[in-house]
Design a protein around this motif. Structure first.
Motif, PDB file in Angstrom:
ATOM      1  N   ASN A  78       2.266  11.855   4.128  1.00  0.00           N
ATOM      2  CA  ASN A  78       2.898  12.386   3.090  1.00  0.00           C
ATOM      3  C   ASN A  78       1.837  12.885   1.814  1.00  0.00           C
ATOM      4  O   ASN A  78       2.344  13.347   0.728  1.00  0.00           O
ATOM      5  CB  ASN A  78       3.547  10.864   2.209  1.00  0.00           C
ATOM      6  N   GLY A  79       0.725  12.706   2.176  1.00  0.00           N
ATOM      7  CA  GLY A  79      -0.445  13.200   1.200  1.00  0.00           C
ATOM      8  C   GLY A  79      -0.524  12.266  -0.168  1.00  0.00           C
ATOM      9  O   GLY A  79      -1.427  12.652  -0.820  1.00  0.00           O
ATOM     10  N   SER A  80       0.087  11.195  -0.346  1.00  0.00           N
ATOM     11  CA  SER A  80      -0.034  10.370  -1.287  1.00  0.00           C
ATOM     12  C   SER A  80       1.032   9.024  -0.819  1.00  0.00           C
ATOM     13  O   SER A  80       1.426   8.991   0.174  1.00  0.00           O
ATOM     14  CB  SER A  80       0.294  10.804  -2.614  1.00  0.00           C
ATOM     15  N   ARG A  81       0.823   8.119  -1.569  1.00  0.00           N
ATOM     16  CA  ARG A  81       1.643   6.951  -1.514  1.00  0.00           C
ATOM     17  C   ARG A  81       3.143   6.978  -1.417  1.00  0.00           C
ATOM     18  O   ARG A  81       3.752   6.188  -1.126  1.00  0.00           O
ATOM     19  CB  ARG A  81       1.141   5.511  -2.364  1.00  0.00           C
ATOM     20  N   PHE A  82       3.545   8.187  -2.180  1.00  0.00           N
ATOM     21  CA  PHE A  82       4.971   8.191  -2.664  1.00  0.00           C
ATOM     22  C   PHE A  82       5.511   9.313  -1.444  1.00  0.00           C
ATOM     23  O   PHE A  82       5.007  10.408  -1.078  1.00  0.00           O
ATOM     24  CB  PHE A  82       5.056   8.819  -3.754  1.00  0.00           C
ATOM     25  N   TYR A  83       6.829   9.094  -0.945  1.00  0.00           N
ATOM     26  CA  TYR A  83       7.454   9.735   0.032  1.00  0.00           C
ATOM     27  C   TYR A  83       8.345  10.599  -0.923  1.00  0.00           C
ATOM     28  O   TYR A  83       9.059  10.009  -1.598  1.00  0.00           O
ATOM     29  CB  TYR A  83       8.384   9.068   0.989  1.00  0.00           C
ATOM     30  N   ASN A  84       8.255  11.855  -1.174  1.00  0.00           N
ATOM     31  CA  ASN A  84       8.724  12.763  -2.106  1.00  0.00           C
ATOM     32  C   ASN A  84       9.886  13.628  -1.265  1.00  0.00           C
ATOM     33  O   ASN A  84       9.564  14.402  -0.854  1.00  0.00           O
ATOM     34  CB  ASN A  84       7.861  13.499  -2.761  1.00  0.00           C
ATOM     35  N   PRO A  85      11.361  13.117  -1.516  1.00  0.00           N
ATOM     36  CA  PRO A  85      12.288  14.066  -1.162  1.00  0.00           C
ATOM     37  C   PRO A  85      12.528  15.152  -2.080  1.00  0.00           C
ATOM     38  O   PRO A  85      13.588  15.836  -1.879  1.00  0.00           O
ATOM     39  CB  PRO A  85      13.375  12.955  -1.085  1.00  0.00           C
ATOM     40  N   PHE A  86      11.880  15.343  -3.213  1.00  0.00           N
ATOM     41  CA  PHE A  86      12.311  16.151  -3.997  1.00  0.00           C
ATOM     42  C   PHE A  86      11.631  17.733  -4.055  1.00  0.00           C
ATOM     43  O   PHE A  86      11.863  18.376  -5.001  1.00  0.00           O
ATOM     44  CB  PHE A  86      12.030  15.830  -5.556  1.00  0.00           C
ATOM     45  N   ILE A  87      10.585  17.669  -2.934  1.00  0.00           N
ATOM     46  CA  ILE A  87       9.995  19.132  -2.908  1.00  0.00           C
ATOM     47  C   ILE A  87      10.818  19.986  -2.017  1.00  0.00           C
ATOM     48  O   ILE A  87      11.291  19.618  -1.018  1.00  0.00           O
ATOM     49  CB  ILE A  87       8.684  18.795  -2.133  1.00  0.00           C
ATOM     50  N   SER A  91       0.819  -1.249   0.091  1.00  0.00           N
ATOM     51  CA  SER A  91      -0.093   0.065  -0.020  1.00  0.00           C
ATOM     52  C   SER A  91       0.971   1.221   0.066  1.00  0.00           C
ATOM     53  O   SER A  91       0.380   2.443  -0.548  1.00  0.00           O
ATOM     54  CB  SER A  91      -1.003   0.024   0.984  1.00  0.00           C
ATOM     55  N   THR A  92       1.973   0.946   0.440  1.00  0.00           N
ATOM     56  CA  THR A  92       2.770   2.508   0.502  1.00  0.00           C
ATOM     57  C   THR A  92       4.041   2.429  -0.420  1.00  0.00           C
ATOM     58  O   THR A  92       4.489   1.118  -0.704  1.00  0.00           O
ATOM     59  CB  THR A  92       3.312   2.468   1.915  1.00  0.00           C
ATOM     60  N   LEU A 126      -0.806   5.707   7.981  1.00  0.00           N
ATOM     61  CA  LEU A 126      -0.379   6.739   8.521  1.00  0.00           C
ATOM     62  C   LEU A 126       0.424   7.613   7.653  1.00  0.00           C
ATOM     63  O   LEU A 126       0.483   8.691   7.416  1.00  0.00           O
ATOM     64  CB  LEU A 126       0.226   6.437   9.921  1.00  0.00           C
ATOM     65  N   CYS A 127       1.565   6.889   7.146  1.00  0.00           N
ATOM     66  CA  CYS A 127       2.738   7.368   6.309  1.00  0.00           C
ATOM     67  C   CYS A 127       1.989   7.869   5.082  1.00  0.00           C
ATOM     68  O   CYS A 127       2.131   9.196   4.762  1.00  0.00           O
ATOM     69  CB  CYS A 127       3.625   6.188   5.905  1.00  0.00           C
TER      70      CYS A 127
END
Lengths: 275, 183
Positions: free
Chosen positions: A266-275, A35-36, A261-262
């Motif tokens: 994160n607001g989506s399924r992806f953890y985005n370090p590029f923002i 799911s994540t 929870l993650c």
């Protein structure tokens, strides 16, 4: 038969859990990992599943063959993903950072490489756990414990029957195949695809006809013994639930919660370090 | 629809065993990962056509689960579910046929094959790739290529093996009313 399923009989806390518990944990664990796409959680799950492999006393040589298989599969999948959409990561993360001063369709981007890292981690988080399940679960005990999970015992019995008849079907297939080859049936690469399928048919027809007879005989025997009359049945290989089983399931439920929870944070399924 | 009798239980078990053995030991790789020329779908279609949708869905589910289970490369739920749905759909379409009474004529052959083509396309070119995208977030064009290749190969395998099995099995059963009273 146990060789077929790679079951390794040893004494460890994980072996002592019931098959049903391990199955539920496998489902929950894969669900959490599926799911994540949160890199941090996937990394934790990967490390945890390798630790569990260690705890269950599975040795490297028990699983090296299967891991090799998986590695080939994983590399091929990654190459295919890269060939088909080298900008998949850019689409997912919504930014584009070219690396090494290259640009063009197949130039590596930080986003694409990060996506591949996540893809790898996703496998690393689930595959050791599947191996753990495969190596520590006795197939017969698994069929018995399915019933405890609330699966109807007729269905659980189908699973047990399948396990019982796999070696039989395998032996029969082998015998018929040898007999047909002695009569000049070509199954190897020399034959065309169509002919190979046709000769597979000449093996399958006797195999199926004898299997249909077997179905009749076994069904009659079971009916004579009153199978399906009562609401419940007992299992020779069945095990009781212990507190460790319940703890294991609760931990896995918490993991699924953390995954959700993650995703929420994160607001989506992806953890985005590029923002 | 046939009810879940003792015979269905046994047929499911042995059907799953057949599916497993053929898928595990007789698979011919086609070069695209995850995708083999799988004659087991011919057998699954046959089992579903004779014993109904319940036997079809469970044989597909159990058989495919054990194949993934024994390879140890992880259980690919998206593909396991598609196998099960294929078995169910074939059983559903064929529920009016009377293969177990020895009837499998030209009309049945055509229905059987049209049904299997549609079912395979839906299972492998729609359901499996969509689940792959939802579960694994893989790029769409890659999974659809895999799905279409799989569907194509499975259709050929089922058309030849499945049809052959149905015809052979129907021919092996004495027809209704084949005995005549002597006068």
């Amino acid at each position: 038969m146990n060789n077929l399923f790679n079951y390794v009989d040893r004494q460890s806390p994980i072996h002592r859990l019931t098959g049903a518990t391990k199955f539920v944990c496998l489902l929950l664990w894969s669900f959490a990992a599926m799911s994540t796409y949160d890199t941090r959680l996937l990394a934790v799950l990967s490390v945890a599943s390798f630790v569990l492999l260690k705890v269950s006393k599975i040795r490297w040589k028990d699983v090296s063959f299967m891991l090799g298989f998986t590695a080939v599969f994983l590399i091929m999948n990654n190459v295919l993903v890269y060939l088909f959409s080298p900008d998949h990561g850019v689409e997912l993360y919504g930014s584009c950072t070219y690396l090494f001063g290259l640009s063009g369709k197949y130039a590596p981007t930080a986003e694409q490489l990060f996506y591949h890292l996540n893809y790898f981690l996703k496998y690393l988080a689930t595959i050791p756990f599947v191996l753990l399940f495969v190596c520590t679960t006795n197939p017969s005990e698994f069929a018995a414990s399915l019933n405890k999970l609330g699966v109807k015992y007729t269905v659980a019995y189908s699973v047990a029957l399948a396990l019982r008849y796999i070696p039989d079907v395998q032996r029969e297939y082998h015998e018929i195949s040898q007999a047909q080859q002695a009569r000049g049936i070509e199954m190897s690469k020399k034959a065309t695809l169509f002919n190979r399928l046709k000769s597979a048919g000449t093996i399958l027809v006797p195999l199926i006809l004898s299997s249909m007879n077997k179905i009749d005989v076994v069904a009659n025997a079971m009916e004579l013994r009153g199978f399906g009359k009562n609401k419940k049945r007992t299992w020779y290989m069945g095990q009781r639930f212990r507190w460790t089983d319940i703890t294991a399931i609760i931990i896995c439920i918490i993991l699924v919660g953390v995954a959700f929870l993650c995703n929420y944070m994160n607001g989506s399924r992806f953890y985005n370090p590029f923002i | 629809m046939k009810k879940f009798s003792v015979k269905t239980v046994v047929a499911t078990g042995i059907g799953a065993a057949l599916f497993f053995v053929l898928g595990r030991f007789v698979a011919i790789p086609s070069g695209v990962p995850n995708t083999n020329i799988s004659i087991q779908y011919g057998v699954l279609a046959f089992i579903a056509a004779v014993f109904g949708p319940v036997a079809g869905i469970l044989s597909g589910l159990i058989g495919h689960f054990f194949i993934d289970f024994s390879f140890g490369w992880g259980v690919w739920w998206s593909w396991v579910i598609s196998s099960a749905l294929f078995g169910f759909a074939m059983g559903f379409v064929a529920s009016k046929m009377k293969i177990d009474e020895g009837v499998f004529g030209k009309k049945d052959i055509i229905i059987f094959n049209v049904a299997q083509i549609v079912c395979h396309l839906v299972a492998w070119a729609v359901i499996a790739p969509v689940l792959d995208i939802v579960i694994y977030a893989e790029p769409a064009n890659k999974v659809f290529l895999q799905g279409l290749t799989g569907a194509g190969l499975n259709i050929v395998a089922t058309a030849i093996v499945g049809t052959l099995l149905c015809v052979a099995y129907a021919a092996a059963i004495p027809k209704k009313g084949s005995l005549k009273e002597e006068k």
